[in-house]
Write a protein that holds these residues in place. Sequence first.
Motif, PDB file in Angstrom:
ATOM      1  N   ILE A 150     -32.086  17.239 -19.267  1.00  0.00           N
ATOM      2  CA  ILE A 150     -31.761  15.887 -18.807  1.00  0.00           C
ATOM      3  C   ILE A 150     -30.371  15.815 -18.183  1.00  0.00           C
ATOM      4  CG2 ILE A 150     -30.745  15.045 -20.970  1.00  0.00           C
ATOM      5  CD1 ILE A 150     -32.366  12.421 -20.490  1.00  0.00           C
ATOM      6  N   ILE A 151     -29.518  16.782 -18.521  1.00  0.00           N
ATOM      7  CA  ILE A 151     -28.163  16.758 -17.972  1.00  0.00           C
ATOM      8  C   ILE A 151     -28.101  17.331 -16.556  1.00  0.00           C
ATOM      9  CG2 ILE A 151     -26.951  16.741 -20.158  1.00  0.00           C
ATOM     10  CD1 ILE A 151     -27.280  20.007 -18.348  1.00  0.00           C
ATOM     11  N   GLY A 152     -29.224  17.926 -16.073  1.00  0.00           N
ATOM     12  CA  GLY A 152     -29.198  18.645 -14.799  1.00  0.00           C
ATOM     13  C   GLY A 152     -28.684  17.810 -13.637  1.00  0.00           C
ATOM     14  N   VAL A 153     -29.316  16.673 -13.380  1.00  0.00           N
ATOM     15  CA  VAL A 153     -28.917  15.870 -12.230  1.00  0.00           C
ATOM     16  C   VAL A 153     -27.671  15.056 -12.509  1.00  0.00           C
ATOM     17  CG1 VAL A 153     -31.221  15.732 -11.242  1.00  0.00           C
ATOM     18  CG2 VAL A 153     -30.537  14.059 -12.931  1.00  0.00           C
ATOM     19  N   ALA A 154     -27.272  14.964 -13.785  1.00  0.00           N
ATOM     20  CA  ALA A 154     -26.042  14.235 -14.124  1.00  0.00           C
ATOM     21  C   ALA A 154     -24.803  15.115 -14.026  1.00  0.00           C
ATOM     22  CB  ALA A 154     -26.151  13.661 -15.538  1.00  0.00           C
ATOM     23  N   LEU A 155     -24.975  16.431 -13.855  1.00  0.00           N
ATOM     24  CA  LEU A 155     -23.842  17.354 -13.885  1.00  0.00           C
ATOM     25  C   LEU A 155     -22.754  17.029 -12.857  1.00  0.00           C
ATOM     26  CD1 LEU A 155     -25.599  20.791 -14.535  1.00  0.00           C
ATOM     27  CD2 LEU A 155     -24.124  19.526 -16.100  1.00  0.00           C
TER      28      LEU A 155
ATOM     29  N   GLY B  39     -33.126  11.778 -16.214  1.00  0.00           N
ATOM     30  CA  GLY B  39     -31.710  11.977 -15.945  1.00  0.00           C
ATOM     31  C   GLY B  39     -31.325  11.422 -14.585  1.00  0.00           C
ATOM     32  N   GLY B  40     -32.196  11.668 -13.602  1.00  0.00           N
ATOM     33  CA  GLY B  40     -31.943  11.116 -12.276  1.00  0.00           C
ATOM     34  C   GLY B  40     -31.998   9.605 -12.255  1.00  0.00           C
ATOM     35  N   LEU B  41     -32.999   9.051 -12.930  1.00  0.00           N
ATOM     36  CA  LEU B  41     -33.152   7.595 -12.977  1.00  0.00           C
ATOM     37  C   LEU B  41     -31.956   6.943 -13.666  1.00  0.00           C
ATOM     38  CD1 LEU B  41     -35.263   5.330 -12.364  1.00  0.00           C
ATOM     39  CD2 LEU B  41     -36.074   5.622 -14.700  1.00  0.00           C
ATOM     40  N   ILE B  42     -31.565   7.503 -14.805  1.00  0.00           N
ATOM     41  CA  ILE B  42     -30.457   6.933 -15.572  1.00  0.00           C
ATOM     42  C   ILE B  42     -29.136   7.092 -14.821  1.00  0.00           C
ATOM     43  CG2 ILE B  42     -29.084   7.222 -17.675  1.00  0.00           C
ATOM     44  CD1 ILE B  42     -31.743   8.029 -19.071  1.00  0.00           C
TER      45      ILE B  42
ATOM     46  N   ALA C 192     -27.882   3.630 -13.963  1.00  0.00           N
ATOM     47  CA  ALA C 192     -27.058   3.213 -15.108  1.00  0.00           C
ATOM     48  C   ALA C 192     -25.780   4.056 -15.074  1.00  0.00           C
ATOM     49  CB  ALA C 192     -27.816   3.388 -16.418  1.00  0.00           C
ATOM     50  N   SER C 193     -25.608   4.962 -16.031  1.00  0.00           N
ATOM     51  CA  SER C 193     -24.468   5.880 -16.025  1.00  0.00           C
ATOM     52  C   SER C 193     -24.842   7.099 -16.852  1.00  0.00           C
ATOM     53  CB  SER C 193     -23.222   5.204 -16.600  1.00  0.00           C
ATOM     54  OG  SER C 193     -23.456   4.772 -17.932  1.00  0.00           O
TER      55      SER C 193
END
Length: 475
Positions: free
Chosen positions: A31-36, A159-162, A166-167
Amino acid sequence: MSSSTSRSSLRWWGLALIALAQFMVIMDASIIGVALPRMQTDLGFTPNSLSWVFNAYVIALGGLLLLGGRLSDLYGPRKMFATGWLVLGIGSLVAGSAGNVPVELIGRVLQGGGSALIAPAALTLLMMLFGSDPKELTTAMALYGAAAPAGGTAGVFLGGLITEFASWPWVFFINVPIAVVVLLVMWKALPGGTLGARGSVDVIGALTATLGLAALVFGIVRAEVAGWDSAQTWVAIGIGGVLLVLFLVSQNVKREPLMRLSIFSSPNLGAANLAQLLLGAAWVPMWFFLNLYLQQVLGFSAFPAGAALLPMTILIMLGMIVLAPRIIAAFGPKVPIVLGLVILAVGLGWMAFVSPDGTYWVDAFGPSLVVAFGQALAFIPSLQVAISAAPPAEGGLASGIVNTSYQIGSAVGLAIVSAVAAGFGASQLDDPTALTNGYSAAFIGAGVIALVGAVLVPIFFRTKREVHTVDTLSV
């Protein structure tokens, strides 16, 4: 009749909780992939240290899985399942609240520790619920196995959606309400009791294995910065190797080891775990660098990058639930394991042709489906062989070993492939051509790992006839 129907219904509700556990364990890695990229900016990660958001979780998970399996055997899988969800929830709160790199990594380590209690307990509970019926066990294993890729891509998608709307802290906070619900409803659906194992817990062994794995991965990752000719690189790798050797030696001489080494005398247990290790070492780097290619080269934002991997997830789930059980029934486990590794290698070879001015449909869509098909074929039979080969009283240990194999493969594979990618230009964030060259090298490296698996697994895998012959000679 009503009582029997009720028990049967509860079993499948129990499987739903077990599959959810597998879903969450893998989702928390992905889930952290796109948030990196946003985490890198907000928390101050360097490009070379960013992979530790993933590695901190996977090292804690992989290093503590054997301890989790042992605790499950000694104190009961349901208790460890609940404890793991509690620790996972606390770690998620820490990771989501972090304002700097050290606190973020502490949260990820706690998440990995919680998952290390959940994963072996979940597999042991599955065997307790369905182990008496081979046909139901295959179905349950397929559903359980399909939860892994579903969690992987759902993690990317969510992860992408959030991250988009959101953040990034919410990629961690989402675990908390799920953990609360599981802790409230699990007690009726999952069986209690212990498996009859006795003895103590080898805490020193668990720490030695975890620190050895961490030092080994640190040395490989550090080589991107310090270089392969650096003393710092080889000191870290040497320390990791020594600690892991000490762990194996201690397990051989201790009266109550964390991992009884003689368990590997069980037919095909070693071959199945080797397959899982190499599957993790090939699959996770592919996922990691495909995400980066979509975002940093093709320019996808967080949400489209997650959505782009949905077709791959749908195919891998269908392959695990529908196709893999039928192939296992027709040919046994060896054929789909080897064939799946070959197909995975072919798909990664195709993916290596990515272009700096390419498109998703030309460069990523086709090869992503091929690698998904290969993973679907190989994952379920190797998992089922690894779990069913051990005696029932050591179900937690067998579950811990196979999960450890996959997670160690993931961590070490990602570290090695990341070093290869960096050597070919993946650290040059402002140069799409250099990035693509690095990612292409990463896909080739992952493909070589899968191909090595396709060659080695048949060497160690024995058919039923060969196993019967060996057993007869030993008598």
